[in-house]
Design a protein around this motif. Structure first.
Motif, PDB file in Angstrom:
ATOM      1  N   ARG A  37       0.843  -1.186   0.000  1.00 43.91           N
ATOM      2  CA  ARG A  37       0.000   0.000   0.000  1.00 43.91           C
ATOM      3  C   ARG A  37       0.884   1.243   0.000  1.00 43.91           C
ATOM      4  O   ARG A  37       1.907   1.287   0.688  1.00 43.91           O
ATOM      5  N   SER A  38       0.475   2.231  -0.766  1.00 45.89           N
ATOM      6  CA  SER A  38       1.203   3.507  -0.831  1.00 45.89           C
ATOM      7  C   SER A  38       0.183   4.643  -0.849  1.00 45.89           C
ATOM      8  O   SER A  38      -0.835   4.567  -1.553  1.00 45.89           O
ATOM      9  N   SER A  39       0.423   5.686  -0.077  1.00 43.81           N
ATOM     10  CA  SER A  39      -0.514   6.812  -0.006  1.00 43.81           C
ATOM     11  C   SER A  39       0.257   8.111   0.215  1.00 43.81           C
ATOM     12  O   SER A  39       1.355   8.109   0.793  1.00 43.81           O
ATOM     13  N   SER A  40      -0.317   9.213  -0.259  1.00 42.68           N
ATOM     14  CA  SER A  40       0.273  10.544  -0.060  1.00 42.68           C
ATOM     15  C   SER A  40      -0.850  11.564   0.036  1.00 42.68           C
ATOM     16  O   SER A  40      -1.930  11.376  -0.524  1.00 42.68           O
ATOM     17  N   ASP A  41      -0.586  12.661   0.726  1.00 42.58           N
ATOM     18  CA  ASP A  41      -1.606  13.688   0.937  1.00 42.58           C
ATOM     19  C   ASP A  41      -0.906  15.040   1.051  1.00 42.58           C
ATOM     20  O   ASP A  41       0.088  15.174   1.777  1.00 42.58           O
ATOM     21  N   ASN A  66       4.160   4.291   2.996  1.00 38.03           N
ATOM     22  CA  ASN A  66       4.376   3.140   2.124  1.00 38.03           C
ATOM     23  C   ASN A  66       4.587   1.913   3.004  1.00 38.03           C
ATOM     24  O   ASN A  66       5.411   1.946   3.925  1.00 38.03           O
ATOM     25  N   SER A  67       3.840   0.842   2.743  1.00 39.00           N
ATOM     26  CA  SER A  67       3.959  -0.386   3.529  1.00 39.00           C
ATOM     27  C   SER A  67       3.833  -1.583   2.592  1.00 39.00           C
ATOM     28  O   SER A  67       3.142  -1.515   1.566  1.00 39.00           O
ATOM     29  N   SER A  68       4.499  -2.670   2.982  1.00 35.73           N
ATOM     30  CA  SER A  68       4.448  -3.898   2.190  1.00 35.73           C
ATOM     31  C   SER A  68       4.547  -5.095   3.124  1.00 35.73           C
ATOM     32  O   SER A  68       5.130  -5.003   4.217  1.00 35.73           O
ATOM     33  N   TYR A  69       3.976  -6.236   2.679  1.00 37.36           N
ATOM     34  CA  TYR A  69       3.986  -7.469   3.477  1.00 37.36           C
ATOM     35  C   TYR A  69       4.090  -8.657   2.529  1.00 37.36           C
ATOM     36  O   TYR A  69       3.429  -8.690   1.480  1.00 37.36           O
ATOM     37  N   GLN A  70       4.893  -9.638   2.883  1.00 37.31           N
ATOM     38  CA  GLN A  70       5.058 -10.847   2.084  1.00 37.31           C
ATOM     39  C   GLN A  70       5.170 -12.045   3.020  1.00 37.31           C
ATOM     40  O   GLN A  70       5.973 -12.035   3.966  1.00 37.31           O
ATOM     41  N   GLY A  71       4.323 -13.046   2.802  1.00 39.47           N
ATOM     42  CA  GLY A  71       4.347 -14.233   3.652  1.00 39.47           C
ATOM     43  C   GLY A  71       4.239 -15.505   2.830  1.00 39.47           C
ATOM     44  O   GLY A  71       3.490 -15.574   1.857  1.00 39.47           O
ATOM     45  N   ASP A  72       5.000 -16.533   3.216  1.00 34.51           N
ATOM     46  CA  ASP A  72       4.986 -17.841   2.557  1.00 34.51           C
ATOM     47  C   ASP A  72       4.882 -18.914   3.629  1.00 34.51           C
ATOM     48  O   ASP A  72       5.469 -18.813   4.716  1.00 34.51           O
ATOM     49  N   GLY A  73       4.134 -19.989   3.332  1.00 34.54           N
ATOM     50  CA  GLY A  73       3.998 -21.113   4.257  1.00 34.54           C
ATOM     51  C   GLY A  73       3.757 -22.398   3.504  1.00 34.54           C
ATOM     52  O   GLY A  73       3.143 -22.413   2.433  1.00 34.54           O
TER      53      GLY A  73
END
Length: 241
Positions: free
Chosen positions: A101-105, A138-145
């Motif tokens: 997710r990315s955002s600006s204001d 700006n945020s990011s997430y990655q998961g594997d299982g």
């Protein structure tokens, strides 16, 4: 110190019984104290006796279970049947999850009835109402299982009918012990079965047993070596690190 000494003394007393087995093979559990022995030696209920047909023993077409064409499947308390355990399970699960997710204001007020200009004079040097504020994130997430499991077990054990419930379902239990040198292998099977699921060979597969509890393990010198000591087990529970 007193509670610690009491705990150590209790652990020592608990191990005293095992010291008697030093240099000896593990003893079998007595059959006379088992539920199977009690079910086979106790007197059946009058309803169970009446349910069995009475006919001439010499007749080939009698309804007796001992006749040539009689039904020898387990049906009453104390009867014995064979449980066939053939477990061959394999499961593989893999999943992946991603998120970003990315955002600006940005907000400014360059002019509004001369108010921004008057406020600019009161603001610190370099500040202006034309660029009131600007934010960005700006945020990011990655998961594997993944899970992989493979189990295979093939066993046969004789079980005893411990009780017959009012709806006709039978409660069974089978215990088998095999001693090889100084190690005893134990197999325990319990559960509930329907009489109609018992085959003509007086056998039933494990997948037709409701509430099945199957345990296959052992006790002896090899099992003792594979298990951590009592002190280590206590330390693993109590120590936070």
């Amino acid at each position: 110190m007193r509670p610690v000494l009491i705990a150590l003394l209790a652990l020592s007393l608990a191990n005293c019984g095992r010291l008697e087995q030093v240099g000896k093979a593990p003893e079998f559990n007595p059959v006379e104290n088992s539920n199977e022995f009690f079910a086979m030696t106790s007197t059946p209920m009058p309803t169970e006796i009446a349910a069995r047909p009475r006919a001439q023993e010499a007749s080939l077409w009698s309804g007796s279970r001992r006749s040539l064409l009689g039904d020898r499947r387990a049906a009453a308390r104390g009867d014995i049947l064979t449980v066939v355990i053939e477990i061959d399970d394999k499961a593989e699960i893999s999943n992946s999850t991603g998120r970003s997710r990315s955002s600006s204001d940005t907000m400014g007020m360059p002019s509004m009835f001369g108010i921004p200009q008057r406020l600019n004079a009161e603001l610190p040097e370099g500040a202006s109402m034309a660029d009131a504020y600007e934010t960005g994130s700006n945020s990011s997430y990655q998961g594997d299982g993944s899970v992989a499991r493979n189990e295979k077990l093939t066993l046969r054990v004789a079980a005893t009918v411990l009780d017959r419930l009012p709806n006709g379902v039978m409660r069974i239990q089978g215990v088998q012990e095999v001693r090889v040198n100084f190690e005893v292998r134990e197999l325990i099977v319990t559960g509930f079965v329907r009489p109609e699921d018992v085959s003509r060979q007086n056998e039933i597969t494990y997948d037709k047993i409701a509430g099945a509890r199957i345990s296959y393990g052992g006790r002896g010198q090899i099992t003792d070596v594979q298990q951590p000591r009592y002190g280590q087990q206590v330390a693993d529970i109590l120590l936070p690190f």
